[in-house]
Scaffold this motif. Structure first.
Motif, PDB file in Angstrom:
ATOM      1  N   UNK A 359      37.354  35.508  38.334  1.00  8.04           N
ATOM      2  CA  UNK A 359      37.090  34.059  38.438  1.00  8.04           C
ATOM      3  C   UNK A 359      36.784  33.406  37.094  1.00  8.04           C
ATOM      4  N   UNK A 360      36.224  34.169  36.157  1.00  5.05           N
ATOM      5  CA  UNK A 360      35.882  33.588  34.855  1.00  5.05           C
ATOM      6  C   UNK A 360      37.139  33.368  34.022  1.00  5.05           C
ATOM      7  N   UNK A 361      38.032  34.369  33.998  1.00  4.89           N
ATOM      8  CA  UNK A 361      39.298  34.203  33.274  1.00  4.89           C
ATOM      9  C   UNK A 361      40.133  33.076  33.887  1.00  4.89           C
ATOM     10  N   UNK A 362      40.147  33.029  35.221  1.00  7.44           N
ATOM     11  CA  UNK A 362      40.939  31.994  35.897  1.00  7.44           C
ATOM     12  C   UNK A 362      40.393  30.607  35.586  1.00  7.44           C
ATOM     13  N   UNK A 363      39.069  30.450  35.646  1.00 12.70           N
ATOM     14  CA  UNK A 363      38.464  29.147  35.363  1.00 12.70           C
ATOM     15  C   UNK A 363      38.716  28.725  33.917  1.00 12.70           C
ATOM     16  N   UNK A 364      38.662  29.690  32.989  1.00 12.84           N
ATOM     17  CA  UNK A 364      38.927  29.371  31.584  1.00 12.84           C
ATOM     18  C   UNK A 364      40.355  28.869  31.397  1.00 12.84           C
TER      19      UNK A 364
END
Length: 578
Positions: A359-364
């Protein structure tokens, strides 16, 4: 047969011998049963029971002695093993060794006591005796089991504290097997693994080469060789090249390509990946790594083609590892589409992301896409709404938020976020490093330097802090001699890092060493086509009067990342219109 099962059978036999005879049942046909032979008589049976009672009541020493005596009298393997188990449970290694050695003396043809003797000696850190026990154990095994047993030796000997001594005794124990055609390759591979783990790299390489000479088709020494590639040994590299000439296993070829990538030998890695795709078109990871490498090399059309092919092939694969690869490919495709100004297509790639995506990579990635559309508040909101379940995830979220803010000229918002995070984890080098980059953007140079010095103390072998401080000094054109010392320290720790090479070229430029700067920056740009490196290389060429070449490099940099702050500032300062 397990000890308790054997004891139950023996107990039944003895109890039956003492029971009063009963009249036969006339309704059932008479059957003759074959008597079960046993070494236990009544006296020994009660001796075993007495030993077990002592163990149960907490007198392990007494119980051990009684059971070991019964084992010697009966020569029963189950009783010997029970004695060993009791000693081990009591954490008496010497007593366990005594029982196992007694077992071997009484039953010299048995192979099971060999395993116990070896493992106990290793636990006692008695390397020389363990080496002798290994030789005995291997000699007693059937020939068909030699290869598997030899391959497992490094794991068995891992507990020994003196790694070089361990390697010495293992090589001595395997002397017989390195001379046999059927086991030579495995034996030399095992010796090489032991030498590598002992820090004896040259000896490990020699062992790998001998294993290859013994059996080129063996896979073990190729894996060993891949772990030693960083040495740059010419003979080892030639061995690996030779091994890859034929139809190598796909995992091995991929491992070789990955190692080449870590050494920035991109052209050679690409050749291996092309061969891998040709020989094993159904090996999905080969397409993924090839596409990501092409993206890293700046070959966008080819990268798009191969990553799209991977996504299509992998669409219905629900294995977690393949889902992670799918997410990585889709993010790369989205980024390339964004770089080409195809924002709608970039969003379509993200819409295919599997539920298990980070989720962090996707949000970035989503925040970057929103930022390019000028939707800055939405981008920050996407990052702030990331849900975290662990402290590590919370830290990664903070770092992702700060990095995005720093890259989009919002460092003043990142500063308090990182300061709060560092209050909770004052010794976290990742947070300190990111805050140093933010303070550099905010021109709080004293604070930046203090943070980087702190990171150097926490991670003295990490090149990035040295590079960051050295580059900052060089970029500000101050303390250039110190800047060069710091960057050269970073180069020594990571000699092939193109970004550190960029810093080295930039400090050379600041010191007026234009030829050196040009040479270093060209090599860095070739290794890693990057907008920031393009900015620096272009400026050096411009100052040297090579304005046409500088313009070509800058235009390439804009294609790589049109919003790179360093590149845009350089073009504005030099009044260059692409």
């Amino acid at each position: 047969m397990k000890f308790w099962l054997r004891l139950a059978v023996l107990s039944t036999c003895i109890a039956g011998a003492w029971a009063q005879p009963t009249a036969p049942d006339a309704t059932k046909p008479e059957t003759k049963s074959k008597p079960v032979a046993s070494a236990l008589n009544a006296s020994l049976f009660y001796q075993v029971l007495l030993g077990e009672l002592n163990v149960r009541e907490g007198s392990q020493g007494a119980g051990f002695s009684i059971l070991l005596d019964a084992a010697r009298k009966t020569r029963d393997p189950a009783l010997f093993q029970r004695a060993v188990d009791i000693a081990l449970q009591a954490r008496s290694g010497e007593a366990a060794l005594q029982a196992a050695q007694s077992w071997k003396r009484e039953l010299p043809q048995a192979t099971e006591p060999n395993r116990f003797i070896l493992q106990i000696l290793l636990a006692l850190n008695r390397a020389d005796e363990a080496g002798q026990a290994l030789a005995v154990s291997l000699n007693d095994l059937p020939a068909a089991e030699h290869i598997g047993a030899i391959a497992s030796v490094p794991r068995l000997f891992a507990p020994l504290q003196d790694k070089q001594r361990a390697a010495d005794v293992v090589e001595k124990a395997l002397a017989k097997f390195v001379g046999q055609a059927s086991t030579a390759a495995t034996a030399w591979t095992t010796i090489g693994r032991m030498r590598r783990d002992a820090g004896q790299e040259d000896l490990a390489i020699q062992a790998a080469l001998k294993a290859h000479a013994a059996n080129k088709a063996s896979a073990g020494h190729i894996v060993l060789g891949l772990t030693l590639m960083g040495s740059g040994n010419a003979a080892l590299l030639a061995m690996l090249e030779d091994a890859m000439q034929g139809p190598a296993l796909p995992d091995l070829r991929l491992g070789y390509a990955r190692t080449l990538i870590t050494q920035q030998l991109y052209a050679k890695a690409l050749q291996q990946l092309v061969t891998l795709n040709q020989q094993h078109p159904d090996f999905l990871e080969g397409w993924l790594i090839r596409g990501l490498l092409l993206q890293d090399m700046g070959q966008t059309p080819e990268a798009l083609q191969h990553l799209s092919h991977y996504v299509q092939l992998n669409a219905k694969n629900t294995e977690p590892e393949n889902q992670a690869g799918q997410a990585e490919a889709l993010m790369a495709l989205s980024q390339m589409a964004q770089n080409q100004g195809q924002l709608e297509q970039a969003q379509k790639w993200l819409a295919q992301m599997p539920p298990s995506a980070d989720p962090i990579k996707l949000a970035s990635r989503q925040a970057d896409l929103l930022a390019q559309q000028g939707r800055m508040n939405e981008a920050r909101l996407v990052l702030s709404q990331i849900k975290t379940n662990t402290p590590e995830q919370a830290k990664r979220k903070t770092l992702a938020q700060s990095q995005w803010m720093r890259e989009h000229r919002q460092s003043s918002h990142a500063y308090p976020l990182l300061k709060d995070a560092l209050k909770a984890s004052p010794d976290d080098a990742d947070l300190a490093s990111e805050l140093a980059l933010v303070t550099d953007k905010l021109q709080r140079y004293d604070e930046m330097e203090s943070l980087l010095r702190q990171v150097m103390k926490i991670r003295p072998q990490d090149p990035q802090a040295y590079n960051a401080l050295g580059y900052s000094l060089a970029d500000r054109n101050v303390r250039l001699a110190e800047a060069r010392t710091l960057i050269e320290k970073a180069v020594a720790l990571a000699p092939k890092d193109p970004y550190i090479q960029d810093s080295l070229g930039w400090v050379a430029f600041r010191q007026g060493q234009l030829e050196e700067a040009q040479k270093v920056l060209k090599a860095a740009y070739k290794a890693k086509p990057d907008a920031e490196i393009a900015a620096h290389l272009g400026e050096v060429l411009w100052v040297m009067g090579k304005t046409q070449e500088a313009g070509t490099v800058w235009r390439e940099g804009l294609l790589l990342k049109a919003d790179n702050e360093t590149l845009l500032e350089t073009l504005k300062r030099l009044n260059f219109k692409p």
